[in-house]
Motif scaffolding. Structure first.
Motif, PDB file in Angstrom:
ATOM      1  N   VAL A  19      59.977 -31.191 136.050  1.00  0.00           N
ATOM      2  CA  VAL A  19      60.980 -30.748 134.895  1.00  0.00           C
ATOM      3  C   VAL A  19      62.382 -30.690 135.720  1.00  0.00           C
ATOM      4  CG1 VAL A  19      61.993 -29.291 133.215  1.00  0.00           C
ATOM      5  CG2 VAL A  19      59.464 -29.690 133.300  1.00  0.00           C
ATOM      6  N   ALA A  20      63.027 -31.876 135.605  1.00  0.00           N
ATOM      7  CA  ALA A  20      64.362 -31.814 136.424  1.00  0.00           C
ATOM      8  C   ALA A  20      65.491 -30.907 135.476  1.00  0.00           C
ATOM      9  CB  ALA A  20      64.950 -33.048 136.245  1.00  0.00           C
ATOM     10  N   VAL A  21      65.969 -29.824 136.156  1.00  0.00           N
ATOM     11  CA  VAL A  21      66.809 -28.843 135.277  1.00  0.00           C
ATOM     12  C   VAL A  21      68.181 -29.263 135.636  1.00  0.00           C
ATOM     13  CG1 VAL A  21      67.486 -26.426 134.871  1.00  0.00           C
ATOM     14  CG2 VAL A  21      65.243 -27.051 135.554  1.00  0.00           C
ATOM     15  N   GLU A  22      68.932 -29.960 134.535  1.00  0.00           N
ATOM     16  CA  GLU A  22      70.146 -30.543 134.707  1.00  0.00           C
ATOM     17  C   GLU A  22      71.174 -29.651 134.093  1.00  0.00           C
ATOM     18  OE1 GLU A  22      69.743 -34.323 132.979  1.00  0.00           O
ATOM     19  OE2 GLU A  22      68.592 -35.281 134.710  1.00  0.00           O
ATOM     20  N   ALA A  23      70.918 -28.657 133.335  1.00  0.00           N
ATOM     21  CA  ALA A  23      71.651 -27.687 133.010  1.00  0.00           C
ATOM     22  C   ALA A  23      71.978 -26.712 133.950  1.00  0.00           C
ATOM     23  CB  ALA A  23      71.357 -26.767 131.856  1.00  0.00           C
ATOM     24  N   LYS A  24      73.393 -26.214 133.675  1.00  0.00           N
ATOM     25  CA  LYS A  24      73.759 -25.029 134.819  1.00  0.00           C
ATOM     26  C   LYS A  24      73.434 -23.728 134.121  1.00  0.00           C
ATOM     27  CE  LYS A  24      76.099 -26.420 138.459  1.00  0.00           C
ATOM     28  NZ  LYS A  24      74.980 -27.280 138.721  1.00  0.00           N
ATOM     29  N   LEU A  25      72.592 -22.784 135.001  1.00  0.00           N
ATOM     30  CA  LEU A  25      71.985 -21.565 134.408  1.00  0.00           C
ATOM     31  C   LEU A  25      72.780 -20.533 134.837  1.00  0.00           C
ATOM     32  CD1 LEU A  25      68.398 -22.379 134.781  1.00  0.00           C
ATOM     33  CD2 LEU A  25      69.619 -22.910 133.092  1.00  0.00           C
ATOM     34  N   SER A  26      73.173 -19.478 134.117  1.00  0.00           N
ATOM     35  CA  SER A  26      73.855 -18.401 134.576  1.00  0.00           C
ATOM     36  C   SER A  26      73.221 -17.212 133.640  1.00  0.00           C
ATOM     37  CB  SER A  26      75.392 -18.646 134.242  1.00  0.00           C
ATOM     38  OG  SER A  26      76.196 -17.397 134.521  1.00  0.00           O
ATOM     39  N   GLY A  27      72.714 -15.994 134.134  1.00  0.00           N
ATOM     40  CA  GLY A  27      72.276 -14.983 133.372  1.00  0.00           C
ATOM     41  C   GLY A  27      70.810 -14.988 133.124  1.00  0.00           C
ATOM     42  N   GLY A  28      70.157 -14.210 132.984  1.00  0.00           N
ATOM     43  CA  GLY A  28      68.662 -14.060 132.589  1.00  0.00           C
ATOM     44  C   GLY A  28      68.399 -14.689 131.364  1.00  0.00           C
ATOM     45  N   HIS A  29      69.405 -14.528 130.349  1.00  0.00           N
ATOM     46  CA  HIS A  29      68.989 -15.052 128.971  1.00  0.00           C
ATOM     47  C   HIS A  29      68.953 -16.627 129.182  1.00  0.00           C
ATOM     48  CE1 HIS A  29      73.485 -15.859 129.190  1.00  0.00           C
ATOM     49  NE2 HIS A  29      73.339 -16.490 128.195  1.00  0.00           N
ATOM     50  N   THR A  30      69.808 -17.247 130.078  1.00  0.00           N
ATOM     51  CA  THR A  30      69.739 -18.556 130.023  1.00  0.00           C
ATOM     52  C   THR A  30      68.302 -19.253 130.848  1.00  0.00           C
ATOM     53  OG1 THR A  30      70.902 -18.829 132.115  1.00  0.00           O
ATOM     54  CG2 THR A  30      72.283 -18.944 130.333  1.00  0.00           C
ATOM     55  N   TYR A  31      67.764 -18.401 131.483  1.00  0.00           N
ATOM     56  CA  TYR A  31      66.339 -18.804 131.993  1.00  0.00           C
ATOM     57  C   TYR A  31      65.417 -18.531 130.863  1.00  0.00           C
ATOM     58  CZ  TYR A  31      68.104 -19.009 136.688  1.00  0.00           C
ATOM     59  OH  TYR A  31      68.895 -19.526 137.924  1.00  0.00           O
ATOM     60  N   GLY A  32      65.604 -17.419 130.056  1.00  0.00           N
ATOM     61  CA  GLY A  32      64.692 -17.502 128.765  1.00  0.00           C
ATOM     62  C   GLY A  32      64.782 -18.597 127.837  1.00  0.00           C
ATOM     63  N   ALA A  33      66.144 -19.056 127.761  1.00  0.00           N
ATOM     64  CA  ALA A  33      66.311 -20.246 127.089  1.00  0.00           C
ATOM     65  C   ALA A  33      65.546 -21.585 127.536  1.00  0.00           C
ATOM     66  CB  ALA A  33      67.537 -20.701 126.725  1.00  0.00           C
ATOM     67  N   LEU A  34      65.691 -21.686 128.977  1.00  0.00           N
ATOM     68  CA  LEU A  34      65.183 -22.530 129.719  1.00  0.00           C
ATOM     69  C   LEU A  34      63.572 -22.625 129.642  1.00  0.00           C
ATOM     70  CD1 LEU A  34      65.080 -25.208 131.873  1.00  0.00           C
ATOM     71  CD2 LEU A  34      64.886 -23.183 133.502  1.00  0.00           C
ATOM     72  N   GLY A  35      62.869 -21.667 129.478  1.00  0.00           N
ATOM     73  CA  GLY A  35      61.203 -21.506 129.404  1.00  0.00           C
ATOM     74  C   GLY A  35      61.038 -21.942 128.145  1.00  0.00           C
ATOM     75  N   ALA A  79      62.729 -23.967 126.072  1.00  0.00           N
ATOM     76  CA  ALA A  79      62.991 -25.482 126.147  1.00  0.00           C
ATOM     77  C   ALA A  79      61.917 -26.251 126.670  1.00  0.00           C
ATOM     78  CB  ALA A  79      64.299 -25.959 126.935  1.00  0.00           C
ATOM     79  N   ILE A  80      61.325 -25.796 127.979  1.00  0.00           N
ATOM     80  CA  ILE A  80      60.367 -26.326 128.505  1.00  0.00           C
ATOM     81  C   ILE A  80      59.062 -26.170 127.870  1.00  0.00           C
ATOM     82  CG2 ILE A  80      59.108 -26.596 130.681  1.00  0.00           C
ATOM     83  CD1 ILE A  80      61.441 -25.624 132.203  1.00  0.00           C
ATOM     84  N   GLY A  81      58.748 -25.007 127.637  1.00  0.00           N
ATOM     85  CA  GLY A  81      57.547 -24.402 126.922  1.00  0.00           C
ATOM     86  C   GLY A  81      57.040 -25.180 125.432  1.00  0.00           C
ATOM     87  N   GLU A  82      58.138 -25.478 124.664  1.00  0.00           N
ATOM     88  CA  GLU A  82      57.836 -26.072 123.568  1.00  0.00           C
ATOM     89  C   GLU A  82      57.538 -27.493 123.754  1.00  0.00           C
ATOM     90  OE1 GLU A  82      60.046 -23.198 120.265  1.00  0.00           O
ATOM     91  OE2 GLU A  82      61.218 -24.962 121.069  1.00  0.00           O
ATOM     92  N   ARG A  83      58.351 -28.236 124.736  1.00  0.00           N
ATOM     93  CA  ARG A  83      58.112 -29.486 124.908  1.00  0.00           C
ATOM     94  C   ARG A  83      56.784 -29.714 125.547  1.00  0.00           C
ATOM     95  NH1 ARG A  83      62.747 -33.026 127.050  1.00  0.00           N
ATOM     96  NH2 ARG A  83      61.688 -35.018 127.045  1.00  0.00           N
ATOM     97  N   MET A  84      55.998 -28.827 126.569  1.00  0.00           N
ATOM     98  CA  MET A  84      54.834 -29.030 126.761  1.00  0.00           C
ATOM     99  C   MET A  84      53.971 -28.692 125.610  1.00  0.00           C
ATOM    100  SD  MET A  84      54.917 -27.204 130.597  1.00  0.00           S
ATOM    101  CE  MET A  84      55.152 -25.558 129.951  1.00  0.00           C
ATOM    102  N   ALA A 121      55.721 -18.457 129.505  1.00  0.00           N
ATOM    103  CA  ALA A 121      54.331 -17.937 128.952  1.00  0.00           C
ATOM    104  C   ALA A 121      54.297 -17.714 127.316  1.00  0.00           C
ATOM    105  CB  ALA A 121      53.982 -16.669 129.364  1.00  0.00           C
ATOM    106  N   THR A 122      55.360 -17.423 126.777  1.00  0.00           N
ATOM    107  CA  THR A 122      55.258 -17.196 125.317  1.00  0.00           C
ATOM    108  C   THR A 122      55.582 -18.720 124.487  1.00  0.00           C
ATOM    109  OG1 THR A 122      56.602 -15.056 125.399  1.00  0.00           O
ATOM    110  CG2 THR A 122      56.703 -16.199 123.295  1.00  0.00           C
ATOM    111  N   TYR A 123      56.150 -19.089 124.756  1.00  0.00           N
ATOM    112  CA  TYR A 123      56.505 -20.581 124.315  1.00  0.00           C
ATOM    113  C   TYR A 123      55.734 -21.863 124.624  1.00  0.00           C
ATOM    114  CZ  TYR A 123      60.543 -18.040 122.005  1.00  0.00           C
ATOM    115  OH  TYR A 123      61.193 -17.152 121.334  1.00  0.00           O
ATOM    116  N   GLY A 124      55.114 -21.537 126.034  1.00  0.00           N
ATOM    117  CA  GLY A 124      54.333 -22.629 126.420  1.00  0.00           C
ATOM    118  C   GLY A 124      53.028 -22.479 126.776  1.00  0.00           C
ATOM    119  N   GLY A 125      52.514 -21.262 126.761  1.00  0.00           N
ATOM    120  CA  GLY A 125      51.343 -20.729 127.376  1.00  0.00           C
ATOM    121  C   GLY A 125      51.112 -20.814 128.864  1.00  0.00           C
ATOM    122  N   GLY A 126      52.361 -21.007 129.330  1.00  0.00           N
ATOM    123  CA  GLY A 126      52.168 -21.170 130.992  1.00  0.00           C
ATOM    124  C   GLY A 126      51.795 -19.910 131.485  1.00  0.00           C
TER     125      GLY A 126
END
Ligand code: F3S
Length: 398
Positions: A187-203, A205-210, A240-245
């Motif tokens: 998974v190539a993360v092309e978005a710029k992340l800033s702050g914990g909530h953006t890592y939550g949004a990333l999880g 986005a990735i989890g639902e796609r998986m 873990a929540t959105y993708g079962g990771g």
């Protein structure tokens, strides 16, 4: 399954009824998942602690295991309970619920389990090292232990984690084995992340796609230059929540990433994907927000220090909970952060969280900086949610 002499003795009841029941659970799981043998574990995290989730049947089972002589054989800590063990009246908890929750904690303590009541055991003294075999429940902590610490655990449920605590064993399958820790997509993360909530949004986005692709999810993330422990904690909870990771790798950041070549299959996550993920967690009208919670997973002392600075001199409207471990709360007291926070009207909710506390029907809409909290507040408590950064949540509530 191949059992050692001692494990067979446990199964035969020579160590008492609780250990026999525990070994029966582990043997059944081992057979289902094709484990060849058991392995010793060094650490256990037990979930299923809130009386809101356990109910009377769960409490009876815990008492039966304690009465049956069950005692933890290795370091064993607990997930959050349904209330702040010391300050539950301030959170509006029913005394009858508090009484039952107290009995749950008492049963765990009789089994020699530390009532840490936190989903971040790795911040409070239960922090396994790379390569250690452990048996943890609590999906966010499982993901953190595997991915960030390099320890090895499957996603245990409450009963199988307790069984591991009482025997010091777990069936040897899944993420305990080298072959099952290889990433299967990049998974190539092309978005710029800033702050914990953006890592939550990333999880999310990735989890639902998986999930949509039906992939057994072990991604390796690339193009992320850095991530703090608190940001990784948010990513773990969300994935873990959105993708079962239960395991991911990040090139240049997590300890096992360099063991493997990059998988050819994969996708990228753009700024637009993150914006969509964030937007999808906000269905509440800002005007109807009457509750906010920060600390899913539980706040670290760094996060509390930052929140104290944000709240200094402000006044909270509505109910704002800060959820954290008891040990971290005590550190916040010692460092003077708690008095700043409480002067604003915000409340500490140590030992518990907005998901496992019995808050059904008390609020209309919740603001949070956690993708996992938004998911469960909607699914369990039927709350509308509003997702934003910690700064934005505090701005909404002051
Ligand atoms: Fe922890 Fe509760 Fe969130 S257990 S990960 S704060 S849902």
């Amino acid at each position: 399954m191949q059992l050692t002499r001692e494990e067979q003795a446990m199964l035969d009841g020579e160590h008492g009824p609780a250990v026999r029941k525990a070994m029966q659970i582990l043997s059944a799981l081992g057979k289902i998942y094709g484990a060849e043998d058991m392995i010793p574990v060094t650490s256990v995290q037990v979930a299923g602690v809130s009386y809101d989730n356990l109910g009377e049947a769960g409490l009876d089972w815990l008492r039966e295991m304690a009465d049956g002589g069950g005692r933890a054989q290795v370091l064993t800590t607990l997930n959050p309970a349904g209330l702040d063990l010391e300050n539950w009246p301030a959170l509006g908890i029913d005394p009858a619920f508090a009484e039952r929750q107290g009995q749950v904690i008492e049963a765990f303590q009789r089994m020699g389990i530390i009532p840490s009541c936190t989903c971040t055991p790795y911040l409070s003294g239960n922090r396994p090292n790379m390569g250690e075999h452990i048996a943890w429940a609590e999906s966010s902590a499982v993901c953190y232990a595997n991915s960030v610490l390099g320890a090895r655990t499957n996603r245990e449920g409450g009963p199988s984690a307790l069984a591991a605590a009482l025997t010091g064993r777990t069936p040897n399958y899944g993420l305990h084995l080298d072959a099952n820790r290889r990433p299967n997509l990049t998974v190539a993360v092309e978005a710029k992340l800033s702050g914990g909530h953006t890592y939550g949004a990333l999880g999310k986005a990735i989890g639902e796609r998986m999930q949509a692709a039906g992939i057994k999810p072990i991604p390796v993330l690339t193009r992320l230059e850095k991530a703090s422990g608190d940001e990784l904690k948010a990513l773990c909870a969300s994935l873990a929540t959105y993708g079962g990771g239960a395991l991911f790798h990040i090139q240049g950041i997590t300890p096992e990433a360099h063991h493997y070549p990059l998988p050819a299959d994969g996708f990228s996550v753009t700024a637009a994907d993150l914006a969509d993920a964030s937007q999808s967690m906000s269905d509440a009208d800002p005007g109807e927000i009457d509750f906010a919670s920060l600390g899913c997973p539980h706040l670290s002392i760094d996060e509390i220090a930052y929140i104290a600075r944000l709240l200094d001199g402000k006044r909270v409207h509505g109910e704002l909970w800060l959820t954290t471990a008891r040990a971290t709360r005590r550190e916040a007291d010692r460092l003077g952060y708690s008095s700043l926070i409480e002067a604003s009207g915000a409340k500490f909710a140590a030992d518990t969280c907005c998901v496992v506390a019995p808050i059904q029907g008390r609020f209309t809409a919740m603001a949070a900086d956690s993708a996992k909290a938004c998911y469960y507040a909607a699914a369990k408590h039927r709350l509308r949610t509003w997702f934003g950064s910690v700064e934005e949540v505090i701005e909404r509530m002051t």
